[in-house]
Design an enzyme around this catalytic site. Sequence first.
Site, short mmCIF file in Angstrom:
data_model
loop_
_atom_site.label_atom_id
_atom_site.label_comp_id
_atom_site.label_asym_id
_atom_site.label_seq_id
_atom_site.Cartn_x
_atom_site.Cartn_y
_atom_site.Cartn_z
CE LYS A 36 34.62 -4.37 15.18
NZ LYS A 36 34.22 -5.41 16.14
N GLY A 37 35.42 -4.92 8.46
CA GLY A 37 35.62 -5.92 7.41
C GLY A 37 36.70 -5.61 6.39
CG ASP A 90 24.65 -8.71 0.57
OD1 ASP A 90 24.49 -9.49 -0.37
OD2 ASP A 90 24.06 -8.83 1.66
CG PHE A 95 26.99 -15.02 5.22
CD1 PHE A 95 26.41 -13.76 5.18
CD2 PHE A 95 27.94 -15.29 6.19
CE1 PHE A 95 26.78 -12.78 6.09
CE2 PHE A 95 28.32 -14.31 7.11
CZ PHE A 95 27.74 -13.06 7.05
CB VAL A 96 31.96 -15.30 1.73
CG1 VAL A 96 31.48 -16.15 0.56
CG2 VAL A 96 31.76 -13.82 1.42
CG ASP A 148 31.89 -10.25 11.02
OD1 ASP A 148 31.62 -9.57 10.01
OD2 ASP A 148 31.19 -10.24 12.05
NE ARG A 164 35.57 -8.61 12.30
CZ ARG A 164 34.59 -8.03 11.61
NH1 ARG A 164 34.69 -7.91 10.30
NH2 ARG A 164 33.51 -7.59 12.22
P1 IMP Z 1 25.11 -4.13 2.02
O1 IMP Z 1 24.72 -2.84 2.66
O2 IMP Z 1 23.96 -5.09 1.96
O3 IMP Z 1 25.79 -3.97 0.69
O4 IMP Z 1 26.08 -4.85 3.02
C1 IMP Z 1 27.39 -4.59 3.08
C2 IMP Z 1 27.99 -5.08 4.37
O5 IMP Z 1 27.33 -6.25 4.88
C3 IMP Z 1 29.41 -5.49 4.13
O6 IMP Z 1 30.28 -4.41 4.33
C4 IMP Z 1 29.61 -6.60 5.15
O7 IMP Z 1 30.02 -6.06 6.37
C5 IMP Z 1 28.25 -7.22 5.31
N1 IMP Z 1 28.11 -8.44 4.48
C6 IMP Z 1 27.38 -8.59 3.35
N2 IMP Z 1 27.51 -9.84 2.85
C7 IMP Z 1 28.35 -10.49 3.68
C8 IMP Z 1 28.90 -11.83 3.67
O8 IMP Z 1 28.65 -12.68 2.79
N3 IMP Z 1 29.74 -12.12 4.70
C9 IMP Z 1 30.06 -11.22 5.67
N4 IMP Z 1 29.59 -9.98 5.71
C10 IMP Z 1 28.74 -9.61 4.72
MG MG Z 2 31.61 -4.06 5.84
#
Ligand code: IMP
Ligand code: MG
Length: 173
Positions: free
Chosen positions: A41-42, A101, A150-151, A157, A163
């Site tokens: 949903k982000g 991330d 962590f944002v 969220d 959100r």
């Molecule tokens: P990745 O697979 O580690 O790149 O994670 C990506 C997903 O993790 C993003 O689409 C977010 O939903 C969640 N995420 C990663 N870092 C954050 C953060 O700092 N705040 C909130 N959600 C995060």
């Molecule tokens: Mg996401």
Amino acid sequence: MSTISEILVDEATLKKRVQELGAEISRDYQGKSLLLVGVLKGAVVFLSELAQQIKLPVTFDFMAVSSYGSSTESSGVVRILKDLDESLEDKHVLIVEDIIDTGLTLDYLYRHLQNRHPASLGICTLLDKPSRRLVDVPVDYVGFQISDYFVVGYGLDFNERYRNLPYIAVLKP
Ligand code: IMP
Ligand code: MG
């Protein structure tokens, strides 16, 4: 109980950068139509504001994947909870994400969507945490590079909260 400790990107800065990204995308895809694929949903808040700044014929589609539970650590496991409604065949497709991330989620999604033979496949993310990357992903547009915080806010969220904040804030545990 977690609390907001600091505003990292304020409302005016977000708005200006989203306008710039929209202008850049409009130039790069000039003469074409574009399918924006939002990752639920982000990415919803970012996608809706970005789309308004793209001066091209645009359509939307959405996917839902799970990569995080209720913790703030990546599980590395990506599961598709909701797939696309439309075919990607011969379309110009831009994946719109809230944040990269580790890169595990997008790496999976990118390869998954590439298998559906789009005319082109790009990635646009609002935020990028390069220091956390575990796998390399071909990102075309980045709103802001941020440090390892962590944002929350502007779609992002923590346990489904925050959100709706109109800015990006750092969450303090
Ligand atoms: P990745 O697979 O580690 O790149 O994670 C990506 C997903 O993790 C993003 O689409 C977010 O939903 C969640 N995420 C990663 N870092 C954050 C953060 O700092 N705040 C909130 N959600 C995060
Ligand atoms: Mg996401």
